[in-house]
Design an enzyme around this catalytic site. Structure first.
Site, PDB file in Angstrom:
ATOM      1  N   GLY A   1       0.756  -1.055   0.024  1.00 21.07           N
ATOM      2  CA  GLY A   1       0.093  -0.052   0.171  1.00 21.07           C
ATOM      3  C   GLY A   1       0.830   1.257  -0.030  1.00 21.07           C
ATOM      4  N   HIS A   2       0.081   2.489  -0.309  1.00 26.81           N
ATOM      5  CA  HIS A   2       0.796   3.585  -0.419  1.00 26.81           C
ATOM      6  C   HIS A   2       1.464   3.949   1.057  1.00 26.81           C
ATOM      7  CE1 HIS A   2      -1.836   5.908   2.199  1.00 26.81           C
ATOM      8  NE2 HIS A   2      -2.873   5.327   1.518  1.00 26.81           N
ATOM      9  N   ASP A   3       2.938   4.509   0.833  1.00 24.22           N
ATOM     10  CA  ASP A   3       3.515   5.119   1.974  1.00 24.22           C
ATOM     11  C   ASP A   3       4.232   3.829   2.990  1.00 24.22           C
ATOM     12  OD1 ASP A   3       3.407   8.117   1.786  1.00 24.22           O
ATOM     13  OD2 ASP A   3       1.459   7.574   1.728  1.00 24.22           O
ATOM     14  N   CYS A   4       4.027   2.784   2.488  1.00 20.22           N
ATOM     15  CA  CYS A   4       4.656   1.478   3.271  1.00 20.22           C
ATOM     16  C   CYS A   4       6.170   1.689   3.266  1.00 20.22           C
ATOM     17  CB  CYS A   4       4.374   0.269   2.744  1.00 20.22           C
ATOM     18  SG  CYS A   4       2.620  -0.306   2.991  1.00 20.22           S
TER      19      CYS A   4
ATOM     20  N   HIS B   1       0.779   2.869   5.032  1.00 16.20           N
ATOM     21  CA  HIS B   1       1.744   3.355   6.122  1.00 16.20           C
ATOM     22  C   HIS B   1       2.310   2.078   6.919  1.00 16.20           C
ATOM     23  CE1 HIS B   1       1.205   7.517   5.402  1.00 16.20           C
ATOM     24  NE2 HIS B   1      -0.087   7.150   5.141  1.00 16.20           N
TER      25      HIS B   1
END
Ligand SMILES: CC(C)(COP(=O)(O)OP(=O)(O)OC[C@H]1O[C@@H](n2cnc3c(N)ncnc32)[C@H](O)[C@@H]1OP(=O)(O)O)[C@@H](O)C(=O)NCCC(=O)NCCS
Length: 229
Positions: free
Chosen positions: A152-155, A172
């Site tokens: 996912g985004h910002d992981c 995250h």
């Protein structure tokens, strides 16, 4: 993204077919396999040589000492790409030798994988077919993202990790170094997983996971305390 060039793979794992597919899908070819340790035979499974015989072209297999220095020249730094065929802390001794040779690792990304805006893939990482790496996610060096996983985004996925097919890291999520995520596991937003932890197949992880433990189940609970990396 280096899959359009000829590659040399170090080491052998049953993941080799996926690696060859990543290379060939981008128009490259496997040039050689260099074994750092002797192959461990698995009864009932194809050996390295049986797998290579099924290719349409010949691929030489060298031990590390046969390959270096006889088959290594500085020219290789310009036109060859290098992949390590397995993940985790087991690769560290080999990496030490390869770093002394200044082997330039690049990421190997299958052409069907999707890297969204701002996603960053570390040196020597492998992103297999159908994997999705979300916006601004960061993948550490020599980590393997297997078929169809979703980051996912910002992981932030640490180095030397392994994310199995179909696993999902929501947004995250942070994984430390050498974390293994089992097939179809789901890690919920903002969860932090410590280094050397193992997430069981199918687990749904709701809470932070301490370093070195194995968690499994829905919701995931600690099944084994600290393991050796
Ligand atoms: C997490 C994993 C590595 C644990 O394997 P292990 O170290 O051999 O652990 P054990 O089999 O001793 O299991 C310990 C306990 O966890 C439970 N457990 C293990 N994996 C589980 C899972 N995925 N879901 C639920 N419970 C699980 C076992 O039933 C056992 O429970 P018990 O003590 O109550 O009997 C393994 O189960 C797993 O999920 N591997 C991932 C496989 C995978 O996704 N491969 C894809 C590679 S591409």
């Amino acid at each position: 993204v280096s899959s359009d060039k000829d590659c040399i793979v170090f080491g052998f794992s049953h993941f080799l077919g996926d690696i060859i597919d990543c290379i060939e899908a981008g128009g490259g070819a496997l040039k050689a396999v260099v074994l750092n340790v002797p192959e461990t035979p698995y009864p009932g499974r194809l050996s390295l040589r049986e797998r290579l015989h099924r290719l349409k072209y010949k691929v030489p297999v060298f031990t590390f000492d046969e390959w270096y220095p006889a088959h290594w020249t500085p020219d290789h730094l310009r036109w060859q790409n290098y992949v390590i065929g397995f993940s985790g802390s087991q690769m560290k001794p080999l990496l030490g030798r390869l770093k002394e040779l200044c082997i330039p690792f690049e990421p190997l990304v299958h052409q069907t994988a999707i890297l969204q805006k701002g996603a960053a893939i570390g040196a020597g990482a492998i992103v297999n077919a159908g994997a999705i790496v979300g916006p601004w996610a960061r993948i550490g060096e020599h980590t393997i993202l297997n078929r169809g996983c979703t980051i996912g985004h910002d992981c932030v996925v640490g180095p030397y990790g392994f994310v199995s097919p179909g696993a999902t890291l929501c947004s995250h999520v942070t994984l430390g170094e050498n974390v293994k995520v089992g097939a179809n596991a789901t890690i919920l937003p903002d969860v932090q997983v410590g280094s050397d932890a193992v997430i069981g197949a199918g687990a749904v992880v709701l809470e932070d996971v301490p370093a070195g433990v194995m968690v499994a189940g829905v919701p995931a609970v600690v099944k084994k305390e600290a393991r050796k990396p």
